[in-house]
Design a protein around this motif. Sequence first.
Motif, PDB file in Angstrom:
ATOM      1  N   PHE A  62     -93.200  20.378 -47.436  1.00 13.87           N
ATOM      2  CA  PHE A  62     -93.794  20.764 -46.845  1.00 13.87           C
ATOM      3  C   PHE A  62     -92.692  20.688 -44.868  1.00 13.87           C
ATOM      4  O   PHE A  62     -93.269  21.243 -44.514  1.00 13.87           O
ATOM      5  CB  PHE A  62     -94.834  20.039 -46.541  1.00 13.87           C
ATOM      6  CG  PHE A  62     -96.372  20.015 -47.209  1.00 13.87           C
ATOM      7  CD1 PHE A  62     -96.678  19.135 -47.910  1.00 13.87           C
ATOM      8  CD2 PHE A  62     -96.677  21.647 -46.907  1.00 13.87           C
ATOM      9  CE1 PHE A  62     -97.213  19.633 -48.785  1.00 13.87           C
ATOM     10  CE2 PHE A  62     -97.759  21.629 -48.506  1.00 13.87           C
ATOM     11  CZ  PHE A  62     -98.006  20.590 -49.100  1.00 13.87           C
ATOM     12  N   LYS A  63     -91.661  20.065 -45.167  1.00 14.40           N
ATOM     13  CA  LYS A  63     -90.798  19.618 -44.182  1.00 14.40           C
ATOM     14  C   LYS A  63     -89.737  21.157 -44.399  1.00 14.40           C
ATOM     15  O   LYS A  63     -89.373  21.334 -45.013  1.00 14.40           O
ATOM     16  CB  LYS A  63     -89.774  18.732 -44.683  1.00 14.40           C
ATOM     17  CG  LYS A  63     -89.253  18.041 -44.012  1.00 14.40           C
ATOM     18  CD  LYS A  63     -88.719  16.305 -44.594  1.00 14.40           C
ATOM     19  CE  LYS A  63     -87.919  15.974 -43.116  1.00 14.40           C
ATOM     20  NZ  LYS A  63     -87.314  14.609 -43.538  1.00 14.40           N
ATOM     21  N   THR A  64     -89.432  21.096 -43.433  1.00 12.94           N
ATOM     22  CA  THR A  64     -88.798  22.398 -42.363  1.00 12.94           C
ATOM     23  C   THR A  64     -87.563  22.234 -41.538  1.00 12.94           C
ATOM     24  O   THR A  64     -87.678  21.590 -40.609  1.00 12.94           O
ATOM     25  CB  THR A  64     -89.495  23.593 -41.501  1.00 12.94           C
ATOM     26  OG1 THR A  64     -90.682  24.312 -42.853  1.00 12.94           O
ATOM     27  CG2 THR A  64     -88.650  24.475 -42.370  1.00 12.94           C
ATOM     28  N   ILE A  65     -86.042  22.096 -42.273  1.00  6.13           N
ATOM     29  CA  ILE A  65     -84.515  21.823 -41.733  1.00  6.13           C
ATOM     30  C   ILE A  65     -84.234  23.491 -41.366  1.00  6.13           C
ATOM     31  O   ILE A  65     -84.183  24.548 -41.657  1.00  6.13           O
ATOM     32  CB  ILE A  65     -84.137  21.062 -42.959  1.00  6.13           C
ATOM     33  CG1 ILE A  65     -84.598  20.051 -43.069  1.00  6.13           C
ATOM     34  CG2 ILE A  65     -82.536  20.635 -42.057  1.00  6.13           C
ATOM     35  CD1 ILE A  65     -85.459  19.258 -42.567  1.00  6.13           C
ATOM     36  N   PHE A  66     -84.284  23.821 -39.740  1.00  7.53           N
ATOM     37  CA  PHE A  66     -83.368  24.326 -39.305  1.00  7.53           C
ATOM     38  C   PHE A  66     -81.665  23.871 -39.248  1.00  7.53           C
ATOM     39  O   PHE A  66     -81.529  23.326 -39.041  1.00  7.53           O
ATOM     40  CB  PHE A  66     -84.532  25.225 -37.704  1.00  7.53           C
ATOM     41  CG  PHE A  66     -85.048  25.491 -38.533  1.00  7.53           C
ATOM     42  CD1 PHE A  66     -86.105  25.012 -38.050  1.00  7.53           C
ATOM     43  CD2 PHE A  66     -85.117  26.990 -38.154  1.00  7.53           C
ATOM     44  CE1 PHE A  66     -87.963  25.881 -38.809  1.00  7.53           C
ATOM     45  CE2 PHE A  66     -86.520  28.034 -37.809  1.00  7.53           C
ATOM     46  CZ  PHE A  66     -87.291  27.275 -37.774  1.00  7.53           C
TER      47      PHE A  66
ATOM     48  N   PHE B 140     -85.455  30.582 -45.347  1.00 13.18           N
ATOM     49  CA  PHE B 140     -85.342  31.664 -43.760  1.00 13.18           C
ATOM     50  C   PHE B 140     -84.549  31.563 -42.757  1.00 13.18           C
ATOM     51  O   PHE B 140     -83.757  31.261 -42.438  1.00 13.18           O
ATOM     52  CB  PHE B 140     -86.771  31.498 -43.214  1.00 13.18           C
ATOM     53  CG  PHE B 140     -88.093  30.782 -43.956  1.00 13.18           C
ATOM     54  CD1 PHE B 140     -88.265  29.251 -44.466  1.00 13.18           C
ATOM     55  CD2 PHE B 140     -89.203  31.909 -44.301  1.00 13.18           C
ATOM     56  CE1 PHE B 140     -89.787  29.743 -45.602  1.00 13.18           C
ATOM     57  CE2 PHE B 140     -90.317  31.183 -45.509  1.00 13.18           C
ATOM     58  CZ  PHE B 140     -90.459  30.028 -45.620  1.00 13.18           C
TER      59      PHE B 140
ATOM     60  N   GLY C 169     -93.472  18.721 -51.969  1.00 16.13           N
ATOM     61  CA  GLY C 169     -94.246  19.710 -52.023  1.00 16.13           C
ATOM     62  C   GLY C 169     -93.835  20.634 -50.835  1.00 16.13           C
ATOM     63  O   GLY C 169     -94.620  21.952 -50.768  1.00 16.13           O
TER      64      GLY C 169
ATOM     65  N   SER D  32     -87.875  27.625 -50.444  1.00 13.09           N
ATOM     66  CA  SER D  32     -87.866  28.715 -49.364  1.00 13.09           C
ATOM     67  C   SER D  32     -86.533  28.576 -48.266  1.00 13.09           C
ATOM     68  O   SER D  32     -86.595  27.630 -47.793  1.00 13.09           O
ATOM     69  CB  SER D  32     -89.729  28.519 -48.919  1.00 13.09           C
ATOM     70  OG  SER D  32     -90.689  28.218 -49.796  1.00 13.09           O
TER      71      SER D  32
ATOM     72  N   ASN E 114     -87.453  24.777 -46.245  1.00 13.85           N
ATOM     73  CA  ASN E 114     -88.174  24.496 -46.661  1.00 13.85           C
ATOM     74  C   ASN E 114     -87.514  23.129 -47.519  1.00 13.85           C
ATOM     75  O   ASN E 114     -87.595  23.272 -48.991  1.00 13.85           O
ATOM     76  CB  ASN E 114     -89.564  24.675 -47.334  1.00 13.85           C
ATOM     77  CG  ASN E 114     -90.101  25.385 -46.180  1.00 13.85           C
ATOM     78  OD1 ASN E 114     -89.539  25.577 -44.968  1.00 13.85           O
ATOM     79  ND2 ASN E 114     -91.017  26.434 -47.007  1.00 13.85           N
TER      80      ASN E 114
END
Lengths: 111, 112
Positions: free
Chosen positions: B98-102, B34, B96, B32, B92
Amino acid sequence: EAQVTQNPRYLITVTGKKLTVTCSQNMNHEYMSWYRQDPGLGLRQIYYSMNVEVTDKGDVPEGYKVSRKEKRNFPLILESPSPNQTSLYFCASSWWGQPQHFGDGTRLSIL
Amino acid sequence: QKEVEQNSGPLSVPEGAIASLNCTYSDRGSQSFFWYRQYSGKSPELIMFIYSNGDKEDGRFTAQLNKASQYVSLLIRDSQPSDSATYLCAVNMGTGGFKTIFGAGTRLFVKA
């Protein structure tokens, strides 16, 4: 109105004095997360929660605690704050894998 | 190597031009992607999200994803001064997803 609410918006406190930043969402989202934002470093994930009673560490969890006892609430706890935790904090929520909705932020200063 | 990398900018474009923002990521299993826009002192707001290879268009915005090359880009057509902001790429990652890295963000200035 769908929203993520953080409180307080601003806080100035002193080293070692325990504090809690609350976060609440009204969208029934499973996923909630805390970030800190520092100049030049972007948003860094502190902790996230996939559902009630399920939490995991992000990239910068040291010095922080979280709990997820209810689906809507995800408080961030600083048990012994230090000056290096001075930052802008954001709470966010989403359905898993979906875009996140962010709160308005909490500007925290620790002297 | 950072997990999500963006040019910090600033990127300056004239009004009406196309602004091109790029982002690379390290985890091949990421699913994912964004793009968020953040005005100074405000919270990030979603611009686009993309899950599949190719282009996704929404109004003046187009997100492009190339999983083989591990990059995602955002094109802003007919740039307006109100588009001046910091653009954050987020991915993401992890088991799974679940961890989001910007990424650290790219500052965009649109000159009138």
